[in-house]
Motif scaffolding. Sequence first.
Motif, mmCIF file in Angstrom:
data_model
loop_
_atom_site.group_PDB
_atom_site.id
_atom_site.type_symbol
_atom_site.label_atom_id
_atom_site.label_comp_id
_atom_site.label_asym_id
_atom_site.label_seq_id
_atom_site.Cartn_x
_atom_site.Cartn_y
_atom_site.Cartn_z
ATOM 1 N N CYS A 17 0.833 -1.207 0.000
ATOM 2 C CA CYS A 17 0.000 0.000 0.000
ATOM 3 C C CYS A 17 0.868 1.258 0.000
ATOM 4 N N LEU A 18 1.971 1.216 0.748
ATOM 5 C CA LEU A 18 2.917 2.341 0.718
ATOM 6 C C LEU A 18 3.469 2.553 -0.690
ATOM 7 N N LEU A 19 3.757 1.473 -1.381
ATOM 8 C CA LEU A 19 4.241 1.567 -2.759
ATOM 9 C C LEU A 19 3.198 2.249 -3.643
ATOM 10 N N LEU A 20 1.957 1.798 -3.550
ATOM 11 C CA LEU A 20 0.889 2.393 -4.362
ATOM 12 C C LEU A 20 0.690 3.871 -4.027
ATOM 13 N N LEU A 21 0.693 4.188 -2.736
ATOM 14 C CA LEU A 21 0.521 5.582 -2.327
ATOM 15 C C LEU A 21 1.719 6.434 -2.735
ATOM 16 N N SER A 22 2.894 5.860 -2.726
ATOM 17 C CA SER A 22 4.086 6.590 -3.149
ATOM 18 C C SER A 22 4.027 6.897 -4.646
ATOM 19 N N ILE A 23 3.564 5.944 -5.425
ATOM 20 C CA ILE A 23 3.398 6.178 -6.863
ATOM 21 C C ILE A 23 2.347 7.258 -7.101
ATOM 22 N N ALA A 24 1.231 7.171 -6.389
ATOM 23 C CA ALA A 24 0.189 8.195 -6.518
ATOM 24 C C ALA A 24 0.728 9.562 -6.107
ATOM 25 N N ASP A 25 1.495 9.597 -5.018
ATOM 26 C CA ASP A 25 2.093 10.855 -4.560
ATOM 27 C C ASP A 25 3.009 11.435 -5.629
ATOM 28 N N ILE A 27 2.891 10.979 -8.882
ATOM 29 C CA ILE A 27 2.088 11.455 -10.016
ATOM 30 C C ILE A 27 1.391 12.765 -9.683
ATOM 31 N N PHE A 28 0.710 12.813 -8.526
ATOM 32 C CA PHE A 28 0.018 14.044 -8.127
ATOM 33 C C PHE A 28 1.001 15.196 -7.947
ATOM 34 N N THR A 29 2.135 14.925 -7.309
ATOM 35 C CA THR A 29 3.129 15.973 -7.094
ATOM 36 C C THR A 29 3.658 16.481 -8.423
ATOM 37 N N ASP A 30 3.956 15.568 -9.328
ATOM 38 C CA ASP A 30 4.430 15.962 -10.656
ATOM 39 C C ASP A 30 3.401 16.849 -11.353
ATOM 40 N N LEU A 31 2.145 16.440 -11.345
ATOM 41 C CA LEU A 31 1.090 17.247 -11.979
ATOM 42 C C LEU A 31 0.984 18.628 -11.333
ATOM 43 N N ASN A 42 9.199 18.792 0.703
ATOM 44 C CA ASN A 42 10.407 18.077 1.082
ATOM 45 C C ASN A 42 11.574 18.675 0.280
ATOM 46 N N PRO A 43 12.520 19.354 0.954
ATOM 47 C CA PRO A 43 13.592 20.016 0.199
ATOM 48 C C PRO A 43 14.469 19.054 -0.604
ATOM 49 N N ILE A 44 14.646 17.842 -0.112
ATOM 50 C CA ILE A 44 15.457 16.870 -0.853
ATOM 51 C C ILE A 44 14.743 16.465 -2.136
ATOM 52 N N MET A 45 13.463 16.107 -2.021
ATOM 53 C CA MET A 45 12.712 15.691 -3.208
ATOM 54 C C MET A 45 12.484 16.875 -4.153
ATOM 55 N N ASN A 46 12.383 18.076 -3.612
ATOM 56 C CA ASN A 46 12.257 19.263 -4.455
ATOM 57 C C ASN A 46 13.508 19.419 -5.321
ATOM 58 N N SER A 47 14.659 19.242 -4.705
ATOM 59 C CA SER A 47 15.923 19.325 -5.439
ATOM 60 C C SER A 47 16.025 18.215 -6.485
ATOM 61 N N VAL A 48 15.644 17.013 -6.091
ATOM 62 C CA VAL A 48 15.670 15.887 -7.036
ATOM 63 C C VAL A 48 14.726 16.162 -8.204
ATOM 64 N N TYR A 49 13.513 16.645 -7.903
ATOM 65 C CA TYR A 49 12.517 16.889 -8.952
ATOM 66 C C TYR A 49 13.045 17.872 -9.991
ATOM 67 N N TYR A 50 13.609 18.975 -9.509
ATOM 68 C CA TYR A 50 14.075 19.995 -10.451
ATOM 69 C C TYR A 50 15.409 19.640 -11.097
ATOM 70 N N LEU A 55 14.334 10.668 -12.219
ATOM 71 C CA LEU A 55 14.963 10.250 -10.966
ATOM 72 C C LEU A 55 13.992 10.408 -9.797
ATOM 73 N N PHE A 56 13.193 11.466 -9.817
ATOM 74 C CA PHE A 56 12.155 11.682 -8.814
ATOM 75 C C PHE A 56 11.226 10.469 -8.754
ATOM 76 N N TYR A 57 10.772 10.003 -9.907
ATOM 77 C CA TYR A 57 9.895 8.825 -9.964
ATOM 78 C C TYR A 57 10.621 7.560 -9.502
ATOM 79 N N VAL A 58 11.864 7.416 -9.922
ATOM 80 C CA VAL A 58 12.635 6.227 -9.523
ATOM 81 C C VAL A 58 12.750 6.157 -8.007
ATOM 82 N N ILE A 59 13.088 7.265 -7.376
ATOM 83 C CA ILE A 59 13.223 7.278 -5.914
ATOM 84 C C ILE A 59 11.893 6.960 -5.251
ATOM 85 N N LYS A 60 10.819 7.547 -5.743
ATOM 86 C CA LYS A 60 9.493 7.322 -5.159
ATOM 87 C C LYS A 60 9.059 5.863 -5.281
#
Length: 111
Positions: A17-25, A27-31, A42-50, A55-60
């Motif tokens: 369920c964490l995996l599914l919610l992480s994937i949903a997170d 996708i929603f965050t990307d959108l 999250n400053p780390i994920m913000n840096s990764v995203y930009y 890589l953002f998706y891979v980590i998630k």
Amino acid sequence: MLQHILKNRKPYLITFCLLLLSIADAIFTDLGLRHAVITELNPIMNSVYYTSIPLFYVIKIILPVMLLIAIPYAFSSRLVKQTLTFALVIYFGVFIYHVGWTSYVFYVLSS
């Protein structure tokens, strides 16, 4: 292996369920970030995203998958199960938040 999964199905279910919610997170965050309607808190994920959206998706995806792999070795303690449950509740709250702002944005755009 199947007997181990059946015997310890709760940690596997929580982690899946964490995996599914992480994937949903992801996708929603990307959108939300692409359309500038949210910010990544999250400053780390913000840096990764930009730096790299793939890589953002891979980590998630990779982190919950690593948990699924580690379950037979690390998830026998009650503390770990409680921590997983707490993480699931937090991620579900984040999911509800994403659904809320997405609904709001679509409502505003359709008006």
